[in-house]
Design an enzyme around this catalytic site. Structure first.
Site, short mmCIF file in Angstrom:
data_model
loop_
_atom_site.label_atom_id
_atom_site.label_comp_id
_atom_site.label_asym_id
_atom_site.label_seq_id
_atom_site.Cartn_x
_atom_site.Cartn_y
_atom_site.Cartn_z
N THR A 123 -11.53 -45.25 -17.08
CA THR A 123 -10.15 -44.81 -16.86
C THR A 123 -10.06 -43.72 -15.80
O THR A 123 -11.00 -42.94 -15.61
CB THR A 123 -9.56 -44.27 -18.19
OG1 THR A 123 -8.34 -43.58 -17.92
CG2 THR A 123 -10.49 -43.28 -18.86
N TYR B 127 -10.18 -38.44 -24.96
CA TYR B 127 -10.24 -39.84 -24.53
C TYR B 127 -11.03 -39.97 -23.22
O TYR B 127 -11.97 -40.77 -23.12
CB TYR B 127 -8.81 -40.36 -24.34
CG TYR B 127 -8.72 -41.68 -23.64
CD1 TYR B 127 -9.11 -42.86 -24.27
CD2 TYR B 127 -8.25 -41.76 -22.32
CE1 TYR B 127 -9.04 -44.07 -23.62
CE2 TYR B 127 -8.17 -42.98 -21.67
CZ TYR B 127 -8.57 -44.13 -22.32
OH TYR B 127 -8.50 -45.33 -21.66
N1 UFG Z 1 6.15 -40.92 -20.90
C1 UFG Z 1 7.39 -40.48 -21.33
N2 UFG Z 1 7.90 -40.99 -22.48
C2 UFG Z 1 7.25 -41.93 -23.23
C3 UFG Z 1 5.98 -42.38 -22.79
C4 UFG Z 1 5.46 -41.84 -21.63
O1 UFG Z 1 8.01 -39.64 -20.67
O2 UFG Z 1 7.76 -42.36 -24.26
C5 UFG Z 1 5.60 -40.39 -19.65
C6 UFG Z 1 4.29 -39.67 -19.89
O3 UFG Z 1 4.52 -38.32 -20.19
C7 UFG Z 1 3.59 -39.88 -18.55
C8 UFG Z 1 4.10 -41.24 -18.07
O4 UFG Z 1 5.28 -41.48 -18.81
O5 UFG Z 1 4.03 -38.93 -17.65
C9 UFG Z 1 3.12 -42.36 -18.32
O6 UFG Z 1 2.73 -42.31 -19.67
P1 UFG Z 1 1.94 -43.51 -20.40
O7 UFG Z 1 1.70 -43.08 -21.81
O8 UFG Z 1 2.63 -44.80 -20.16
O9 UFG Z 1 0.61 -43.56 -19.58
P2 UFG Z 1 -0.52 -42.47 -19.39
O10 UFG Z 1 -0.56 -42.16 -17.93
O11 UFG Z 1 -0.42 -41.33 -20.33
O12 UFG Z 1 -1.69 -43.33 -19.96
C10 UFG Z 1 -2.62 -44.01 -19.22
C11 UFG Z 1 -3.07 -45.27 -19.98
C12 UFG Z 1 -3.61 -44.87 -21.31
C13 UFG Z 1 -4.70 -43.91 -21.09
C14 UFG Z 1 -4.20 -42.73 -20.29
C15 UFG Z 1 -5.25 -41.74 -20.00
O13 UFG Z 1 -1.97 -46.12 -20.13
O14 UFG Z 1 -4.09 -45.97 -22.03
O15 UFG Z 1 -3.69 -43.16 -19.07
O16 UFG Z 1 -4.74 -40.70 -19.21
F1 UFG Z 1 -5.13 -43.46 -22.28
#
Ligand code: UFG
Length: 336
Positions: free
Chosen positions: A127, A151
Protein backbone atom coordinates in the site's frame (compact mmCIF):
# COMPACT_ATOMS: atom_id res chain seq x y z
CA UNK A 1 -4.56 -2.98 -25.18
CA UNK A 2 -7.46 -5.05 -23.89
CA UNK A 3 -8.02 -6.89 -20.63
CA UNK A 4 -7.28 -10.14 -22.53
CA UNK A 5 -3.66 -9.39 -21.99
CA UNK A 6 -1.75 -12.64 -21.76
CA UNK A 7 -2.67 -16.28 -22.35
CA UNK A 8 -2.44 -18.06 -19.01
CA UNK A 9 -3.08 -21.37 -20.82
CA UNK A 10 -5.20 -23.05 -18.17
CA UNK A 11 -2.67 -22.34 -15.43
CA UNK A 12 -3.80 -22.50 -11.83
CA UNK A 13 -2.97 -19.48 -9.71
CA UNK A 14 -3.55 -19.31 -5.96
CA UNK A 15 -5.32 -16.11 -4.93
CA UNK A 16 -5.15 -15.64 -1.16
CA UNK A 17 -8.02 -13.33 -0.21
CA UNK A 18 -9.84 -14.09 -3.47
CA UNK A 19 -13.24 -13.56 -1.81
CA UNK A 20 -12.45 -9.90 -1.11
CA UNK A 21 -13.10 -6.78 -3.15
CA UNK A 22 -9.83 -6.65 -5.08
CA UNK A 23 -9.36 -10.43 -4.92
CA UNK A 24 -12.61 -11.14 -6.76
CA UNK A 25 -11.65 -8.76 -9.57
CA UNK A 26 -8.19 -10.38 -9.82
CA UNK A 27 -9.83 -13.83 -10.03
CA UNK A 28 -12.14 -12.69 -12.80
CA UNK A 29 -9.23 -11.19 -14.73
CA UNK A 30 -7.21 -14.42 -14.35
CA UNK A 31 -10.17 -16.39 -15.74
CA UNK A 32 -10.63 -13.92 -18.62
CA UNK A 33 -7.00 -14.51 -19.53
CA UNK A 34 -7.43 -18.29 -19.63
CA UNK A 35 -6.24 -19.23 -16.13
CA UNK A 36 -7.96 -20.81 -13.12
CA UNK A 37 -7.88 -18.93 -9.82
CA UNK A 38 -7.78 -21.11 -6.69
CA UNK A 39 -9.11 -18.98 -3.84
CA UNK A 40 -7.76 -19.33 -0.29
CA UNK A 41 -9.88 -17.30 2.12
CA UNK A 42 -11.26 -17.56 5.65
CA UNK A 43 -14.35 -15.61 4.51
CA UNK A 44 -14.33 -13.34 7.53
CA UNK A 45 -14.15 -10.24 5.35
CA UNK A 46 -14.38 -11.93 1.94
CA UNK A 47 -17.56 -13.38 0.46
CA UNK A 48 -18.22 -16.87 -0.88
CA UNK A 49 -20.69 -15.35 -3.35
CA UNK A 50 -17.76 -13.46 -4.91
CA UNK A 51 -15.91 -16.71 -5.75
CA UNK A 52 -17.14 -17.50 -9.24
CA UNK A 53 -14.18 -18.45 -11.40
CA UNK A 54 -12.64 -21.50 -9.74
CA UNK A 55 -12.54 -23.56 -6.57
CA UNK A 56 -11.89 -22.30 -3.06
CA UNK A 57 -10.30 -23.57 0.12
CA UNK A 58 -11.52 -22.14 3.43
CA UNK A 59 -8.35 -21.52 5.39
CA UNK A 60 -7.23 -19.11 8.09
CA UNK A 61 -3.70 -17.87 7.43
CA UNK A 62 -3.00 -17.58 11.14
CA UNK A 63 -3.11 -21.38 11.29
CA UNK A 64 0.30 -22.41 9.99
CA UNK A 65 -0.50 -26.12 9.63
CA UNK A 66 -3.79 -25.44 7.83
CA UNK A 67 -2.08 -22.94 5.51
CA UNK A 68 0.60 -25.47 4.62
CA UNK A 69 -2.06 -28.15 4.06
CA UNK A 70 -3.93 -25.83 1.67
CA UNK A 71 -0.75 -25.22 -0.35
CA UNK A 72 0.03 -28.95 -0.35
CA UNK A 73 -3.40 -29.64 -1.85
CA UNK A 74 -2.28 -27.47 -4.78
CA UNK A 75 1.40 -28.21 -4.83
CA UNK A 76 1.87 -27.85 -8.59
CA UNK A 77 0.93 -24.17 -8.47
CA UNK A 78 3.92 -21.85 -9.04
CA UNK A 79 2.32 -18.42 -8.77
CA UNK A 80 0.57 -16.97 -5.74
CA UNK A 81 -1.27 -13.65 -5.44
CA UNK A 82 -1.57 -12.58 -1.80
CA UNK A 83 -4.23 -9.96 -1.04
CA UNK A 84 -5.68 -11.13 2.27
CA UNK A 85 -5.30 -8.55 4.99
CA UNK A 86 -6.88 -6.58 7.77
CA UNK A 87 -7.33 -3.17 6.13
CA UNK A 88 -9.34 -0.93 8.44
CA UNK A 89 -6.82 1.69 9.53
CA UNK A 90 -8.67 2.82 12.68
CA UNK A 91 -9.05 -0.76 13.91
CA UNK A 92 -5.30 -1.29 13.52
CA UNK A 93 -4.59 1.61 15.88
CA UNK A 94 -6.92 0.09 18.52
CA UNK A 95 -6.09 -3.61 18.01
CA UNK A 96 -2.50 -3.78 16.73
CA UNK A 97 -1.97 -7.30 18.01
CA UNK A 98 -4.71 -8.70 15.79
CA UNK A 99 -3.34 -6.71 12.85
CA UNK A 100 0.20 -8.02 13.26
CA UNK A 101 -1.07 -11.54 13.75
CA UNK A 102 -3.36 -11.56 10.74
CA UNK A 103 -1.17 -9.57 8.35
CA UNK A 104 2.41 -10.33 9.36
CA UNK A 105 2.12 -13.87 10.82
CA UNK A 106 -0.34 -14.75 8.06
CA UNK A 107 2.12 -13.61 5.38
CA UNK A 108 4.98 -15.48 7.04
CA UNK A 109 2.88 -18.65 7.02
CA UNK A 110 2.27 -18.16 3.30
CA UNK A 111 5.98 -17.64 2.63
CA UNK A 112 6.86 -20.77 4.62
CA UNK A 113 4.25 -22.83 2.79
CA UNK A 114 5.39 -21.46 -0.58
CA UNK A 115 8.96 -22.44 0.19
CA UNK A 116 7.94 -25.94 1.21
CA UNK A 117 5.82 -26.50 -1.88
CA UNK A 118 8.28 -24.74 -4.20
CA UNK A 119 5.84 -22.09 -5.34
CA UNK A 120 8.41 -19.54 -6.47
CA UNK A 121 6.43 -16.52 -7.70
CA UNK A 122 4.56 -14.12 -5.43
CA UNK A 123 2.53 -11.01 -6.19
CA UNK A 124 1.87 -9.12 -2.97
CA UNK A 125 -0.58 -6.30 -2.33
CA UNK A 126 1.12 -3.60 -0.32
CA UNK A 127 0.00 0.00 0.00
CA UNK A 128 0.90 3.64 -0.46
CA UNK A 129 0.35 3.82 3.32
CA UNK A 130 3.89 2.40 3.71
CA UNK A 131 5.33 5.79 2.67
CA UNK A 132 4.04 8.07 5.41
CA UNK A 133 3.70 11.85 5.53
CA UNK A 134 5.86 13.59 2.92
CA UNK A 135 5.70 16.56 0.58
CA UNK A 136 7.42 14.62 -2.20
CA UNK A 137 4.48 14.18 -4.56
CA UNK A 138 4.05 12.36 -6.85
CA UNK A 139 5.45 9.47 -4.82
CA UNK A 140 8.28 7.45 -6.29
CA UNK A 141 8.93 3.87 -5.19
CA UNK A 142 12.30 5.06 -3.87
CA UNK A 143 10.64 7.41 -1.37
CA UNK A 144 11.50 6.76 2.28
CA UNK A 145 9.04 4.34 3.84
CA UNK A 146 7.99 5.61 7.23
CA UNK A 147 4.42 4.43 7.74
CA UNK A 148 2.12 6.38 9.98
CA UNK A 149 -0.48 3.68 10.74
CA UNK A 150 -0.24 0.19 12.18
CA UNK A 151 -1.81 -0.95 8.91
CA UNK A 152 1.07 0.59 6.93
CA UNK A 153 3.63 -0.81 9.36
CA UNK A 154 2.31 -4.37 8.93
CA UNK A 155 2.49 -4.05 5.15
CA UNK A 156 6.04 -2.69 5.32
CA UNK A 157 7.09 -5.57 7.59
CA UNK A 158 5.74 -7.99 4.97
CA UNK A 159 7.61 -6.16 2.20
CA UNK A 160 10.81 -6.70 4.19
CA UNK A 161 10.08 -10.39 4.75
CA UNK A 162 9.50 -10.88 1.04
CA UNK A 163 12.80 -9.13 0.21
CA UNK A 164 14.60 -11.46 2.63
CA UNK A 165 12.99 -14.52 1.04
CA UNK A 166 14.10 -13.25 -2.37
CA UNK A 167 17.67 -12.85 -1.21
CA UNK A 168 17.99 -16.07 0.75
CA UNK A 169 15.62 -18.46 -1.04
CA UNK A 170 15.28 -17.06 -4.60
CA UNK A 171 11.61 -16.13 -4.26
CA UNK A 172 10.53 -14.06 -7.28
CA UNK A 173 8.15 -11.28 -6.40
CA UNK A 174 6.27 -8.20 -7.45
CA UNK A 175 5.11 -6.04 -4.55
CA UNK A 176 2.36 -3.67 -5.65
CA UNK A 177 1.83 -0.54 -3.59
CA UNK A 178 -1.83 0.17 -4.24
CA UNK A 179 -3.19 3.68 -4.07
CA UNK A 180 -6.98 3.97 -3.62
CA UNK A 181 -8.72 0.95 -5.14
CA UNK A 182 -12.16 2.01 -6.35
CA UNK A 183 -14.91 1.29 -8.86
CA UNK A 184 -16.38 -2.08 -9.74
CA UNK A 185 -16.52 -4.55 -12.58
CA UNK A 186 -18.75 -3.35 -15.45
CA UNK A 187 -20.96 -6.45 -15.04
CA UNK A 188 -22.26 -5.02 -11.76
CA UNK A 189 -21.97 -8.40 -10.03
CA UNK A 190 -18.81 -7.79 -8.02
CA UNK A 191 -17.78 -4.62 -6.23
CA UNK A 192 -16.87 -3.03 -2.95
CA UNK A 193 -18.84 -4.43 0.00
CA UNK A 194 -16.90 -4.00 3.22
CA UNK A 195 -18.61 -4.24 6.58
CA UNK A 196 -18.23 -1.75 8.13
CA UNK A 197 -17.68 0.40 5.03
CA UNK A 198 -15.12 3.11 5.70
CA UNK A 199 -14.19 4.17 2.17
CA UNK A 200 -15.15 7.48 0.63
CA UNK A 201 -16.82 6.52 -2.65
CA UNK A 202 -19.20 3.81 -1.34
CA UNK A 203 -20.08 5.97 1.67
CA UNK A 204 -20.84 8.97 -0.52
CA UNK A 205 -22.93 6.82 -2.89
CA UNK A 206 -24.86 5.43 0.08
CA UNK A 207 -25.59 8.94 1.32
CA UNK A 208 -26.62 10.08 -2.19
CA UNK A 209 -29.03 7.14 -2.48
CA UNK A 210 -30.48 7.91 0.95
CA UNK A 211 -29.47 4.47 2.21
CA UNK A 212 -27.93 5.32 5.51
CA UNK A 213 -26.62 8.34 7.26
CA UNK A 214 -25.43 11.59 5.77
CA UNK A 215 -21.77 11.33 4.84
CA UNK A 216 -19.17 12.61 7.25
CA UNK A 217 -16.40 14.61 5.61
CA UNK A 218 -13.30 14.15 7.74
CA UNK A 219 -11.57 17.51 7.87
CA UNK A 220 -11.52 20.64 5.69
CA UNK A 221 -8.41 22.18 7.25
CA UNK A 222 -5.71 20.27 5.37
CA UNK A 223 -2.99 22.07 3.46
CA UNK A 224 -4.53 21.36 0.03
CA UNK A 225 -6.27 23.69 -2.47
CA UNK A 226 -9.76 23.10 -1.01
CA UNK A 227 -8.71 21.95 2.46
CA UNK A 228 -9.73 18.28 1.99
CA UNK A 229 -7.42 15.25 1.59
CA UNK A 230 -6.11 14.33 -1.84
CA UNK A 231 -5.91 10.69 -3.02
CA UNK A 232 -5.09 8.78 -6.21
CA UNK A 233 -8.10 6.64 -7.18
CA UNK A 234 -7.34 3.66 -9.41
CA UNK A 235 -10.04 1.39 -10.83
CA UNK A 236 -10.06 -2.09 -9.32
CA UNK A 237 -10.00 -3.66 -12.80
CA UNK A 238 -6.79 -1.76 -13.53
CA UNK A 239 -5.32 -3.21 -10.36
CA UNK A 240 -6.46 -6.66 -11.53
CA UNK A 241 -5.00 -6.07 -14.99
CA UNK A 242 -1.65 -5.07 -13.51
CA UNK A 243 -1.49 -8.53 -11.89
CA UNK A 244 -1.71 -10.18 -15.30
CA UNK A 245 1.15 -7.97 -16.48
CA UNK A 246 3.14 -8.98 -13.40
CA UNK A 247 2.59 -12.71 -14.10
CA UNK A 248 3.80 -12.22 -17.65
CA UNK A 249 6.81 -10.20 -16.53
CA UNK A 250 7.78 -12.90 -14.04
CA UNK A 251 7.39 -15.58 -16.72
CA UNK A 252 9.80 -13.48 -18.80
CA UNK A 253 12.37 -13.36 -15.99
CA UNK A 254 11.47 -10.48 -13.69
CA UNK A 255 12.60 -11.62 -10.26
CA UNK A 256 12.07 -8.61 -7.99
CA UNK A 257 10.12 -5.35 -8.15
CA UNK A 258 8.30 -2.85 -5.98
CA UNK A 259 5.74 -1.01 -8.09
CA UNK A 260 3.23 1.76 -7.37
CA UNK A 261 -0.29 1.13 -8.67
CA UNK A 262 -1.90 4.49 -9.10
CA UNK A 263 -2.86 6.84 -11.92
CA UNK A 264 -0.64 9.78 -10.99
CA UNK A 265 -3.70 11.99 -10.62
CA UNK A 266 -4.87 13.31 -7.24
CA UNK A 267 -8.48 14.23 -6.36
CA UNK A 268 -9.70 15.89 -3.19
CA UNK A 269 -12.65 14.63 -1.16
CA UNK A 270 -14.73 17.60 -2.36
CA UNK A 271 -13.83 16.88 -5.99
CA UNK A 272 -15.00 13.28 -5.50
CA UNK A 273 -18.28 14.44 -3.98
CA UNK A 274 -18.85 16.80 -6.92
CA UNK A 275 -18.09 14.04 -9.44
CA UNK A 276 -20.52 11.70 -7.65
CA UNK A 277 -23.23 14.34 -7.81
CA UNK A 278 -22.60 14.73 -11.54
CA UNK A 279 -22.63 11.00 -12.33
CA UNK A 280 -25.63 10.08 -10.16
CA UNK A 281 -27.61 13.29 -10.62
CA UNK A 282 -28.20 13.22 -6.85
CA UNK A 283 -26.89 15.52 -4.14
CA UNK A 284 -24.51 13.98 -1.60
CA UNK A 285 -25.69 15.13 1.83
CA UNK A 286 -22.71 15.51 4.13
CA UNK A 287 -21.57 17.09 7.39
CA UNK A 288 -18.08 18.35 8.00
CA UNK A 289 -16.42 16.65 10.97
CA UNK A 290 -12.95 16.67 12.47
CA UNK A 291 -9.97 14.94 10.86
CA UNK A 292 -9.98 11.13 10.96
CA UNK A 293 -7.10 9.65 12.89
CA UNK A 294 -4.40 8.20 10.64
CA UNK A 295 -5.31 10.19 7.49
CA UNK A 296 -2.43 11.73 5.54
CA UNK A 297 -2.84 15.06 3.73
CA UNK A 298 -2.18 13.86 0.20
CA UNK A 299 -1.01 10.73 -1.56
CA UNK A 300 -0.62 10.31 -5.30
CA UNK A 301 1.67 8.13 -7.33
CA UNK A 302 4.41 8.54 -9.80
CA UNK A 303 3.09 5.74 -12.00
CA UNK A 304 6.04 5.50 -14.42
CA UNK A 305 7.64 2.35 -13.06
CA UNK A 306 4.55 0.21 -13.72
CA UNK A 307 4.76 1.23 -17.36
CA UNK A 308 8.53 0.80 -17.62
CA UNK A 309 8.82 -2.58 -15.91
CA UNK A 310 5.44 -4.16 -16.61
CA UNK A 311 4.20 -2.28 -19.69
CA UNK A 312 1.10 -1.42 -17.68
CA UNK A 313 -0.93 1.77 -17.91
CA UNK A 314 -4.41 2.22 -16.42
CA UNK A 315 -7.27 1.64 -18.88
CA UNK A 316 -10.35 2.01 -16.69
CA UNK A 317 -9.48 4.74 -14.22
CA UNK A 318 -11.18 7.90 -15.43
CA UNK A 319 -12.99 9.33 -12.42
CA UNK A 320 -16.27 9.10 -14.30
CA UNK A 321 -15.81 5.37 -15.00
CA UNK A 322 -14.78 4.67 -11.42
CA UNK A 323 -17.90 6.35 -10.05
CA UNK A 324 -20.25 5.04 -12.75
CA UNK A 325 -19.19 1.40 -12.20
CA UNK A 326 -19.34 1.74 -8.40
CA UNK A 327 -22.81 3.29 -8.72
CA UNK A 328 -24.00 0.47 -11.04
CA UNK A 329 -22.75 -2.12 -8.56
CA UNK A 330 -24.47 -0.50 -5.62
CA UNK A 331 -27.71 -0.01 -7.52
CA UNK A 332 -27.70 -3.71 -8.49
CA UNK A 333 -26.99 -4.70 -4.88
CA UNK A 334 -29.75 -2.47 -3.54
CA UNK A 335 -32.19 -3.43 -6.30
CA UNK A 336 -32.78 0.17 -7.41
N1 UFG B 1 -13.39 10.16 3.86
C1 UFG B 1 -14.41 10.96 4.33
N2 UFG B 1 -15.56 10.37 4.74
C2 UFG B 1 -15.77 9.02 4.68
C3 UFG B 1 -14.72 8.20 4.19
C4 UFG B 1 -13.54 8.81 3.80
O1 UFG B 1 -14.26 12.19 4.40
O2 UFG B 1 -16.83 8.54 5.06
C5 UFG B 1 -12.14 10.79 3.40
C6 UFG B 1 -10.95 10.32 4.21
O3 UFG B 1 -10.78 11.13 5.34
C7 UFG B 1 -9.83 10.46 3.19
C8 UFG B 1 -10.50 10.17 1.84
O4 UFG B 1 -11.89 10.37 2.09
O5 UFG B 1 -9.38 11.76 3.18
C9 UFG B 1 -10.27 8.78 1.35
O6 UFG B 1 -10.61 7.87 2.38
P1 UFG B 1 -10.78 6.30 2.14
O7 UFG B 1 -11.12 5.68 3.46
O8 UFG B 1 -11.70 6.05 0.99
O9 UFG B 1 -9.35 5.88 1.66
P2 UFG B 1 -7.97 5.96 2.41
O10 UFG B 1 -7.11 6.87 1.60
O11 UFG B 1 -8.07 6.23 3.86
O12 UFG B 1 -7.64 4.43 2.34
C10 UFG B 1 -6.80 3.84 1.43
C11 UFG B 1 -7.28 2.41 1.14
C12 UFG B 1 -7.36 1.64 2.42
C13 UFG B 1 -6.03 1.68 3.05
C14 UFG B 1 -5.59 3.12 3.25
C15 UFG B 1 -4.25 3.23 3.85
O13 UFG B 1 -8.54 2.48 0.53
O14 UFG B 1 -7.74 0.31 2.20
O15 UFG B 1 -5.56 3.78 2.03
O16 UFG B 1 -3.89 4.57 3.97
F1 UFG B 1 -6.10 1.08 4.25
Amino acid sequence: MSDQEYDLKGREIIVVGGGGYIGAHVCKMIAENGGTPIVFDNFQAGHKHAVKWGPYVTVDLRDRAATLAAFQQHKDVETVVHLASSIEVGEGEKQPEGFYENNVSGALNILMAMRQTQADNLIFSSTCATYGETQNMPLLETEVQNPFSVYGKTKLAIEHMIQSYHKAYDLNYVTFRYFNASGADASGDIGEEHDPETHLIPNALKAAAGRGNRMKLFGTDYDTPDGTCVRDYIHVNDIALAHIHAIRAMDEGLSQAEVNLGTGEGYSVLQIIKAIEEVTGLPVPYDVGPRREGDLTQLFANAARAEEILGFTPQHSSLENIIQTAWNFHKTKWGI
